[in-house]
Design an enzyme around this catalytic site. Structure first.
Site, mmCIF file in Angstrom:
data_model
loop_
_atom_site.group_PDB
_atom_site.id
_atom_site.type_symbol
_atom_site.label_atom_id
_atom_site.label_comp_id
_atom_site.label_asym_id
_atom_site.label_seq_id
_atom_site.Cartn_x
_atom_site.Cartn_y
_atom_site.Cartn_z
ATOM 1 N N GLY A 1 0.835 -1.190 0.000
ATOM 2 C CA GLY A 1 0.000 0.000 0.000
ATOM 3 C C GLY A 1 0.872 1.243 0.000
ATOM 4 O O GLY A 1 2.035 1.196 0.440
ATOM 5 N N GLN B 1 2.753 10.074 1.381
ATOM 6 C CA GLN B 1 4.051 9.386 1.486
ATOM 7 C C GLN B 1 4.983 9.729 0.328
ATOM 8 O O GLN B 1 6.155 9.360 0.353
ATOM 9 C CB GLN B 1 3.848 7.868 1.553
ATOM 10 C CG GLN B 1 3.175 7.408 2.833
ATOM 11 C CD GLN B 1 3.069 5.900 2.873
ATOM 12 O OE1 GLN B 1 2.173 5.333 2.282
ATOM 13 N NE2 GLN B 1 4.011 5.251 3.536
ATOM 14 N N CYS C 1 5.509 0.302 7.946
ATOM 15 C CA CYS C 1 5.149 1.414 7.058
ATOM 16 C C CYS C 1 6.400 1.873 6.326
ATOM 17 O O CYS C 1 7.464 1.984 6.941
ATOM 18 C CB CYS C 1 4.567 2.551 7.901
ATOM 19 S SG CYS C 1 4.078 3.996 6.948
ATOM 20 N N LEU C 2 6.264 2.132 5.023
ATOM 21 C CA LEU C 2 7.427 2.598 4.250
ATOM 22 C C LEU C 2 7.947 3.929 4.793
ATOM 23 O O LEU C 2 9.113 4.266 4.596
ATOM 24 C CB LEU C 2 7.067 2.746 2.764
ATOM 25 C CG LEU C 2 6.717 1.453 2.021
ATOM 26 C CD1 LEU C 2 6.357 1.748 0.575
ATOM 27 C CD2 LEU C 2 7.874 0.456 2.082
ATOM 28 N N HIS D 1 -4.970 1.287 7.307
ATOM 29 C CA HIS D 1 -3.641 1.899 7.396
ATOM 30 C C HIS D 1 -3.471 2.967 6.306
ATOM 31 O O HIS D 1 -3.013 4.081 6.589
ATOM 32 C CB HIS D 1 -2.580 0.796 7.255
ATOM 33 C CG HIS D 1 -1.160 1.281 7.290
ATOM 34 N ND1 HIS D 1 -0.253 0.898 8.254
ATOM 35 C CD2 HIS D 1 -0.471 2.117 6.469
ATOM 36 C CE1 HIS D 1 0.919 1.487 8.023
ATOM 37 N NE2 HIS D 1 0.819 2.224 6.937
ATOM 38 N N GLU D 2 -3.865 2.623 5.069
ATOM 39 C CA GLU D 2 -3.694 3.572 3.961
ATOM 40 C C GLU D 2 -4.636 4.768 4.100
ATOM 41 O O GLU D 2 -4.231 5.908 3.881
ATOM 42 C CB GLU D 2 -3.913 2.880 2.608
ATOM 43 C CG GLU D 2 -2.895 1.798 2.290
ATOM 44 C CD GLU D 2 -1.460 2.222 2.549
ATOM 45 O OE1 GLU D 2 -1.099 3.383 2.248
ATOM 46 O OE2 GLU D 2 -0.683 1.401 3.075
ATOM 47 N N HIS E 1 -3.447 7.332 6.505
ATOM 48 C CA HIS E 1 -2.436 8.261 5.982
ATOM 49 C C HIS E 1 -3.087 9.534 5.430
ATOM 50 O O HIS E 1 -2.505 10.616 5.505
ATOM 51 C CB HIS E 1 -1.641 7.597 4.845
ATOM 52 C CG HIS E 1 -0.450 6.813 5.310
ATOM 53 N ND1 HIS E 1 0.600 7.385 5.993
ATOM 54 C CD2 HIS E 1 -0.116 5.509 5.145
ATOM 55 C CE1 HIS E 1 1.514 6.455 6.257
ATOM 56 N NE2 HIS E 1 1.107 5.306 5.756
HETATM 57 ZN ZN ZN Z 1 2.140 3.518 5.909
#
Ligand code: ZN
Length: 188
Positions: free
Chosen positions: A49, A54, A102-103, A144-145, A148
């Site tokens: 995701g 991000q 998470c990235l 989660h997405e 963001h």
């Molecule tokens: Zn994330």
């Protein structure tokens, strides 16, 4: 297409609620280009995701994809572009605890509390209205997405920071503890 630089925790864009995207804005070549670049960036990082904040863009766009031959035994979820999502919690008293990374928070994982069942309305990349239902771990991935887009990161959803772990220690001590329902995604 381009691989974009991923913002890390501490960058204000990750903490700023993202703006809704108008139909006109969505059809602009630069927005379509952004979506293509987000897809390439997520796949390059082996992510499942990615949200626009991000990659330094404060717009309500995120993407999710569970590859067909994933090692976690999760249901294949085709690449899904999610614009202006609205999530409804279908079982407010039913929660799961699941491990997330998470990235934008590289090298760390933590056990997060998520709702177990949801319905989401959203636009696809062409502005067409879509709806999906998700349960279990896959519902958590979507939350989660979508979080963001509201400036929320996974540590905010932990009920205790005691499980916050570096990836190496997680693999060693926690990896096998996760018995959470893998769940499913269905498009309506
Ligand atoms: Zn994330």
């Amino acid at each position: 297409m381009a691989i974009l630089k991923v913002t890390r925790m501490g960058h204000p864009v990750l903490r700023t609620p993202a703006q809704e995207v108008s139909k006109r804005e969505l059809t602009l070549p630069q927005t379509q280009q952004l979506i293509d670049d987000m897809i390439q960036t997520m796949q390059d990082h082996d992510g499942i995701g990615l949200a626009a904040p991000q990659v330094h863009v404060g717009k309500q766009i995120c993407i999710v994809e569970i590859p067909e031959d994933n090692s976690s035994g999760l249901q294949h979820v085709p690449l899904t572009v999610i614009v202006n999502p609205k999530v409804t919690n279908d079982a407010p008293s039913n929660h799961i605890k699941m491990w997330e990374g998470c990235l934008s928070i590289p090298g760390l994982r933590g056990q997060v509390v998520r709702t177990a069942k949801l319905t989401m309305s959203f636009w696809d990349r062409k502005g067409k209205e879509r709806q999906l239902k998700a349960t279990g771990y896959l519902a958590g991935v979507i939350q989660h997405e979508v979080d963001h887009l509201a400036g929320i990161l996974f540590p905010d959803r932990m009920d205790s920071l005691a499980t916050l772990s570096f990836s190496e220690e997680w693999s060693r001590y926690w990896q096998d503890v996760d018995g959470v329902d893998k769940g499913s995604v269905s498009f309506l």
